[in-house]
Scaffold this motif. Structure first.
Motif, PDB file in Angstrom:
ATOM      1  N   ASP A 444       0.821  -1.204   0.000  1.00 32.74           N
ATOM      2  CA  ASP A 444       0.000   0.000   0.000  1.00 32.74           C
ATOM      3  C   ASP A 444       0.858   1.259   0.000  1.00 32.74           C
ATOM      4  OD1 ASP A 444      -2.208  -1.627   0.141  1.00 32.74           O
ATOM      5  OD2 ASP A 444      -2.386  -1.495   2.329  1.00 32.74           O
ATOM      6  N   THR A 445       2.179   1.115   0.270  1.00 32.86           N
ATOM      7  CA  THR A 445       3.030   2.285   0.476  1.00 32.86           C
ATOM      8  C   THR A 445       4.086   2.475  -0.594  1.00 32.86           C
ATOM      9  OG1 THR A 445       4.477   0.956   1.892  1.00 32.86           O
ATOM     10  CG2 THR A 445       2.713   2.188   2.979  1.00 32.86           C
ATOM     11  N   VAL A 446       4.507   1.409  -1.275  1.00 27.45           N
ATOM     12  CA  VAL A 446       5.584   1.505  -2.269  1.00 27.45           C
ATOM     13  C   VAL A 446       4.989   1.333  -3.657  1.00 27.45           C
ATOM     14  CG1 VAL A 446       7.766   0.529  -3.084  1.00 27.45           C
ATOM     15  CG2 VAL A 446       7.269   0.625  -0.639  1.00 27.45           C
ATOM     16  N   GLN A 447       5.394   2.226  -4.551  1.00 29.06           N
ATOM     17  CA  GLN A 447       4.858   2.220  -5.910  1.00 29.06           C
ATOM     18  C   GLN A 447       5.181   0.916  -6.617  1.00 29.06           C
ATOM     19  OE1 GLN A 447       5.974   5.677  -8.115  1.00 29.06           O
ATOM     20  NE2 GLN A 447       5.456   4.782 -10.094  1.00 29.06           N
ATOM     21  N   ARG A 448       4.261   0.506  -7.478  1.00 27.68           N
ATOM     22  CA  ARG A 448       4.427  -0.736  -8.217  1.00 27.68           C
ATOM     23  C   ARG A 448       5.725  -0.728  -9.024  1.00 27.68           C
ATOM     24  NH1 ARG A 448       2.775  -2.651 -13.381  1.00 27.68           N
ATOM     25  NH2 ARG A 448       2.233  -4.875 -13.364  1.00 27.68           N
ATOM     26  N   GLY A 449       6.521  -1.843  -8.960  1.00 23.74           N
ATOM     27  CA  GLY A 449       7.759  -1.982  -9.714  1.00 23.74           C
ATOM     28  C   GLY A 449       8.991  -1.515  -8.970  1.00 23.74           C
ATOM     29  N   GLN A 450       8.817  -0.890  -7.806  1.00 21.76           N
ATOM     30  CA  GLN A 450       9.962  -0.448  -7.031  1.00 21.76           C
ATOM     31  C   GLN A 450      10.308  -1.488  -5.960  1.00 21.76           C
ATOM     32  OE1 GLN A 450       8.983   3.432  -5.504  1.00 21.76           O
ATOM     33  NE2 GLN A 450       9.494   4.455  -7.435  1.00 21.76           N
ATOM     34  N   ILE A 471      12.738  -8.048  -3.663  1.00 21.54           N
ATOM     35  CA  ILE A 471      11.287  -8.165  -3.503  1.00 21.54           C
ATOM     36  C   ILE A 471      10.699  -6.839  -3.952  1.00 21.54           C
ATOM     37  CG2 ILE A 471       9.372  -8.456  -1.902  1.00 21.54           C
ATOM     38  CD1 ILE A 471      12.740  -9.905  -1.055  1.00 21.54           C
ATOM     39  N   LEU A 472       9.976  -6.890  -5.098  1.00 25.36           N
ATOM     40  CA  LEU A 472       9.409  -5.683  -5.680  1.00 25.36           C
ATOM     41  C   LEU A 472       7.961  -5.517  -5.245  1.00 25.36           C
ATOM     42  CD1 LEU A 472      10.751  -5.925  -9.351  1.00 25.36           C
ATOM     43  CD2 LEU A 472      11.844  -4.887  -7.365  1.00 25.36           C
ATOM     44  N   SER A 473       7.522  -4.274  -5.267  1.00 24.80           N
ATOM     45  CA  SER A 473       6.126  -3.981  -4.959  1.00 24.80           C
ATOM     46  C   SER A 473       5.249  -4.316  -6.166  1.00 24.80           C
ATOM     47  CB  SER A 473       5.961  -2.510  -4.595  1.00 24.80           C
ATOM     48  OG  SER A 473       4.593  -2.171  -4.520  1.00 24.80           O
ATOM     49  N   ALA A 474       4.177  -5.069  -5.924  1.00 24.77           N
ATOM     50  CA  ALA A 474       3.200  -5.345  -6.980  1.00 24.77           C
ATOM     51  C   ALA A 474       2.101  -4.280  -6.988  1.00 24.77           C
ATOM     52  CB  ALA A 474       2.586  -6.718  -6.771  1.00 24.77           C
ATOM     53  N   GLY A 475       2.298  -3.241  -6.189  1.00 27.63           N
ATOM     54  CA  GLY A 475       1.311  -2.171  -6.114  1.00 27.63           C
ATOM     55  C   GLY A 475       0.174  -2.540  -5.168  1.00 27.63           C
ATOM     56  N   GLN A 476      -0.873  -1.655  -5.085  1.00 24.95           N
ATOM     57  CA  GLN A 476      -2.010  -1.886  -4.195  1.00 24.95           C
ATOM     58  C   GLN A 476      -3.026  -2.763  -4.901  1.00 24.95           C
ATOM     59  OE1 GLN A 476      -3.651   1.722  -2.706  1.00 24.95           O
ATOM     60  NE2 GLN A 476      -4.896   0.740  -1.140  1.00 24.95           N
ATOM     61  N   LEU A 477      -3.478  -3.824  -4.220  1.00 23.82           N
ATOM     62  CA  LEU A 477      -4.458  -4.745  -4.779  1.00 23.82           C
ATOM     63  C   LEU A 477      -5.774  -4.604  -4.010  1.00 23.82           C
ATOM     64  CD1 LEU A 477      -2.283  -7.966  -5.285  1.00 23.82           C
ATOM     65  CD2 LEU A 477      -2.704  -6.103  -6.892  1.00 23.82           C
ATOM     66  N   ARG A 494     -11.784   2.963   3.409  1.00 27.78           N
ATOM     67  CA  ARG A 494     -11.396   4.361   3.591  1.00 27.78           C
ATOM     68  C   ARG A 494     -10.017   4.464   4.243  1.00 27.78           C
ATOM     69  NH1 ARG A 494     -16.790   4.706   5.560  1.00 27.78           N
ATOM     70  NH2 ARG A 494     -18.192   5.544   3.961  1.00 27.78           N
ATOM     71  N   GLN A 495      -9.763   3.582   5.229  1.00 26.21           N
ATOM     72  CA  GLN A 495      -8.460   3.588   5.900  1.00 26.21           C
ATOM     73  C   GLN A 495      -7.321   3.250   4.927  1.00 26.21           C
ATOM     74  OE1 GLN A 495      -8.808   0.886   9.190  1.00 26.21           O
ATOM     75  NE2 GLN A 495     -10.109   2.266  10.406  1.00 26.21           N
ATOM     76  N   ARG A 496      -7.624   2.550   3.870  1.00 26.41           N
ATOM     77  CA  ARG A 496      -6.600   2.177   2.882  1.00 26.41           C
ATOM     78  C   ARG A 496      -6.505   3.205   1.764  1.00 26.41           C
ATOM     79  NH1 ARG A 496      -4.801  -3.196   3.139  1.00 26.41           N
ATOM     80  NH2 ARG A 496      -4.378  -3.250   0.900  1.00 26.41           N
ATOM     81  N   GLY A 497      -7.162   4.341   1.932  1.00 24.13           N
ATOM     82  CA  GLY A 497      -7.042   5.417   0.955  1.00 24.13           C
ATOM     83  C   GLY A 497      -7.961   5.283  -0.228  1.00 24.13           C
ATOM     84  N   LEU A 498      -9.005   4.460  -0.137  1.00 20.52           N
ATOM     85  CA  LEU A 498      -9.946   4.268  -1.241  1.00 20.52           C
ATOM     86  C   LEU A 498     -11.255   5.026  -0.947  1.00 20.52           C
ATOM     87  CD1 LEU A 498      -9.293   0.465  -1.823  1.00 20.52           C
ATOM     88  CD2 LEU A 498      -8.349   2.385  -3.118  1.00 20.52           C
ATOM     89  N   GLU A 524      -5.617  -4.647  -9.513  1.00 21.11           N
ATOM     90  CA  GLU A 524      -4.742  -3.528  -9.200  1.00 21.11           C
ATOM     91  C   GLU A 524      -5.560  -2.249  -9.068  1.00 21.11           C
ATOM     92  OE1 GLU A 524      -1.397  -2.927 -11.681  1.00 21.11           O
ATOM     93  OE2 GLU A 524      -0.677  -4.999 -11.529  1.00 21.11           O
ATOM     94  N   ILE A 525      -5.280  -1.481  -8.035  1.00 21.37           N
ATOM     95  CA  ILE A 525      -5.993  -0.234  -7.780  1.00 21.37           C
ATOM     96  C   ILE A 525      -4.984   0.837  -7.420  1.00 21.37           C
ATOM     97  CG2 ILE A 525      -8.184  -1.274  -7.057  1.00 21.37           C
ATOM     98  CD1 ILE A 525      -7.252  -1.085  -4.195  1.00 21.37           C
ATOM     99  N   THR A 526      -5.466   2.079  -7.410  1.00 24.59           N
ATOM    100  CA  THR A 526      -4.604   3.194  -7.036  1.00 24.59           C
ATOM    101  C   THR A 526      -5.242   3.957  -5.890  1.00 24.59           C
ATOM    102  OG1 THR A 526      -5.666   4.624  -8.673  1.00 24.59           O
ATOM    103  CG2 THR A 526      -3.669   3.434  -9.364  1.00 24.59           C
ATOM    104  N   SER A 527      -4.429   4.674  -5.165  1.00 33.01           N
ATOM    105  CA  SER A 527      -4.910   5.425  -4.013  1.00 33.01           C
ATOM    106  C   SER A 527      -5.971   6.443  -4.453  1.00 33.01           C
ATOM    107  CB  SER A 527      -3.741   6.136  -3.336  1.00 33.01           C
ATOM    108  OG  SER A 527      -4.183   6.856  -2.207  1.00 33.01           O
ATOM    109  N   GLY A 528      -7.070   6.525  -3.668  1.00 36.78           N
ATOM    110  CA  GLY A 528      -8.162   7.463  -3.967  1.00 36.78           C
ATOM    111  C   GLY A 528      -9.173   6.941  -4.950  1.00 36.78           C
ATOM    112  N   GLN A 529      -8.949   5.735  -5.492  1.00 38.86           N
ATOM    113  CA  GLN A 529      -9.870   5.183  -6.492  1.00 38.86           C
ATOM    114  C   GLN A 529     -11.226   4.878  -5.861  1.00 38.86           C
ATOM    115  OE1 GLN A 529      -8.177   1.990  -8.754  1.00 38.86           O
ATOM    116  NE2 GLN A 529     -10.150   1.168  -9.368  1.00 38.86           N
ATOM    117  N   GLN A 530     -12.306   5.070  -6.615  1.00 40.60           N
ATOM    118  CA  GLN A 530     -13.656   4.756  -6.129  1.00 40.60           C
ATOM    119  C   GLN A 530     -13.903   3.262  -6.249  1.00 40.60           C
ATOM    120  OE1 GLN A 530     -17.250   6.071  -8.305  1.00 40.60           O
ATOM    121  NE2 GLN A 530     -17.896   7.018  -6.371  1.00 40.60           N
ATOM    122  N   VAL A 531     -14.505   2.720  -5.184  1.00 40.32           N
ATOM    123  CA  VAL A 531     -14.795   1.290  -5.128  1.00 40.32           C
ATOM    124  C   VAL A 531     -16.291   1.139  -4.827  1.00 40.32           C
ATOM    125  CG1 VAL A 531     -14.360  -0.872  -3.946  1.00 40.32           C
ATOM    126  CG2 VAL A 531     -12.496   0.748  -4.316  1.00 40.32           C
TER     127      VAL A 531
END
Length: 614
Positions: A444-450, A471-477, A494-498, A524-531
């Motif tokens: 949830d904290t490190v950008q995907r691919g880093q 160990i790379l970040s697969a991004g937020q799932l 909401r606590q996860r930024g969605l 795969e999702i991004t921070s602030g995305q509507q769910v």
């Protein structure tokens, strides 16, 4: 050892020198076997300053070598004509001799009989060394080893040859140093009436500096001779190549023009010598290769020169007593130098440092510990090597230095967290490590691919060249919140930024329960995305709990309050629910070990399954 004939190789139509071994040696089959082996070794030694061996064979009782014919003279012949040589000329003869010996030492061979008689000088001035390996072949003969012999020329024998009959490259260095001394001074360093007296002086005395005999000898040559003829083999150049380097340096250090010693050199006229300077020198002695009995050499008393006739006329008790004392002294000295003075350095490599120190001390050595050195194979704290090396003979009680291993070079894993895979690999390679396999995990904290983290962790020291896993970040799932109570799921997202949006629809599921979600779980999702969460509002005709649909259950009977275990640890929550009589199903949405959701809440019959999310 042999007779040498000038011969014609009729197959190749060339003149050769044919060396035929004496019959007494050829009758020993063990000698013949070793002789053939040595001949093969020498034949493989291709060097411009070594007399080549063309062939070896036997003809009936005759064992022979076919060798390169070198027209010219021996270095002994030159010394007989000229007594001694100027410094520059002496070095210009010694340098090719040392080059030949160095090539042999690099090939694992030892000459064992270095002397002017075995150095040939061609008519055009080339220098060649002859008779490699013959002394070794004779030393190994079965009939010789039973009686204990030393093969060589006593005037050039090193102390270790005299004492133990043992030779290595440093013994050739000693003989070369004696030969250089003789070229510079016109005499051998030690003279005596019999071999024992000369051998005794090799063991006891130090070869003097050539300048002590010939004033004006350049200091670099004094240094070279003294280093090569040191009684302790460990303090000599380790082989002829090392002495060759020192000789070349000494040659460069000489002043240009005639050597200072040239003005004092007596050069008698003779064939091939046009200098015109005459003198009456004492001719250098002949030095045939001898087979000496080791026992006789170390126990026979030195003769008293010039008094043979007077001894016969004036024998008295005083001289008899003196002779007894001399024999006792020589015998005692022989024991001291052959048995009591020298010890072999033990093999301590691979031992624990403390154990090696104790072992060396127990054998009477003074022990020093040198600075540790890295080694890729030997562990830290173990002996990597010793100085002098194992098996070297040194004076009893000498100091030996233990060099411990500090293990392989270790490098700290660099901090590559937050870098791309390519950047991380480059940084790891620059540090001297290797980037290994790659895996991906949600974050949830490190950008995907880093890079999220490494294994081993950042800062851990590992062996140079060791592998570091990325160990790379697969991004937020998108987490799976199905069946969770709708208000709990929305708060969690909401606590996860969605940004959760709730839609209700009629469904048989418990009212307020998530029955669908968009995006789907693990998308795969991004921070602030509507769910979008689709939640059940129950069936059309009023909602009934599952147990209320069971005709065997009377309304209001057997219902047990369900403990609210939210925000407790998964273990404590599970124990509490089971203690209340419920079954427990655990589902993971964040993996934090704390209960984030629980369904159902309120009350239910004992044995009902309660789902908790963490």
């Amino acid at each position: 050892m042999a007779a040498v004939y000038l011969a014609l190789d009729v197959r190749l139509d060339r003149t050769v020198a044919l060396k035929v071994m004496h019959r007494s040696l050829a009758e020993d089959p063990d000698f013949v076997r070793r002789f053939i082996g040595e001949a093969k070794s020498v034949a493989s030694l291709s060097h411009p300053n070594v007399v080549h061996v063309f062939d070896q064979g036997t003809d009936g009782d005759h064992v022979y070598l076919s060798m390169e014919y070198v027209p010219g003279s021996t270095l002994r012949d030159v010394l007989r004509r000229r007594t001694r040589l100027p410094a520059r000329e002496a070095l210009e003869i010694m340098i090719p001799v040392l080059a030949a010996l160095g090539a042999a030492h690099q090939a694992g061979m030892v000459h064992r009989d270095v002397k002017p008689e075995n150095v040939l000088i061609t008519d055009d001035g080339r220098v060649k060394v002859v008779d490699f390996g013959l002394a070794r072949a004779i030393e190994g003969g079965s009939h010789q080893t039973r009686t204990g012999v030393m093969i060589g020329t006593i005037a050039y024998m090193s102390p270790e040859q005299v004492l133990a009959g043992q030779t290595d490259a440093r013994s050739d260095v000693y003989a070369a140093g004696v030969m250089l001394y003789e070229l510079l001074t016109g005499r051998q360093p030690y003279e005596g009436e019999n071999p024992m007296s000369v051998a005794y002086r090799h063991v006891h005395d130090r070869v003097p500096a050539p300048s002590a005999v010939v004033p004006g000898t350049p200091p670099p040559l004094d240094t070279l001779v003294l280093a090569a003829t040191d009684r302790d083999p460990a303090r000599r150049p380790p082989d002829a190549t090392a002495m060759l380097v020192a000789a070349v340096d000494a040659h460069r250090a000489l002043p240009s023009g005639p050597s200072p010693t040239a003005r004092h050199t007596a050069v008698p006229a003779g064939p091939g010598d046009s200098s015109g300077v005459t003198a009456s020198p004492m001719p250098p002695p002949a030095n045939p290769t001898l087979i000496h009995s080791a026992a006789d050499l170390l126990t026979s008393p030195p003769a008293r020169p010039g008094h043979e006739a007077s001894r016969r006329r004036h024998v008295n008790w005083f001289l008899i007593a003196l002779g007894i004392v001399m024999i006792g002294a020589v015998a005692g000295t022989g024991w001291w130098f052959s048995e009591g003075r020298y010890d072999k350095v033990p093999d301590l490599v691979g031992m624990n440092l403390a154990v090696a120190k104790a072992e060396a001390g127990k054998r009477g050595f003074e022990v020093k510990v040198g600075p540790a050195e890295h080694d890729s194979k030997l562990g830290e704290g173990k002996v990597l090597r010793t100085d002098p090396g194992a098996g070297r003979e040194v004076v009893s009680g000498s100091a030996i230095t233990l060099i411990p291993s500090s293990g392989p070079v270790k490098i700290a894993v660099p901090n590559v967290v937050g870098l791309s895979e390519a950047e991380a690999r480059a940084k790891i390679s620059e540090a001297g490590l290797t980037a290994g396999s790659v895996s991906k995990v949600p974050s949830d904290t490190v950008q995907r691919g880093q890079v999220l983290r490494t294994s081993p962790q950042v800062g851990t020291k590992i062996k140079e060249g060791g592998k570091v896993q990325l160990i790379l970040s697969a991004g937020q799932l998108m987490p799976d919140v199905s069946e969770m109570q709708c208000d709990q799921a929305a708060e969690f997202l909401r606590q996860r930024g969605l940004n959760p949006a709730v839609v209700e629809q009629v469904d048989d599921a418990q009212p307020g329960t998530v029955i669908a979600q968009n995006p789907a779980a693990r998308a795969e999702i991004t921070s602030g995305q509507q769910v979008q969460l689709t939640c059940s509002k129950g069936p059309d005709v009023g909602f009934r709990w599952p147990w209320e649909r069971d005709p065997n259950v009377q309304p209001g009977q057997n219902l047990v309050p369900i403990p609210d275990v939210r925000f407790k640890s998964v273990r404590d929550a599970s124990n509490e629910l089971r203690a209340a009589g419920f079954q427990v199903k655990v589902r993971r949405v964040a993996g934090r070990g704390v209960v984030l959701g629980e369904n159902p809440l309120g009350q239910a019959p004992a044995g009902t399954r309660i789902t908790i999310w963490h």
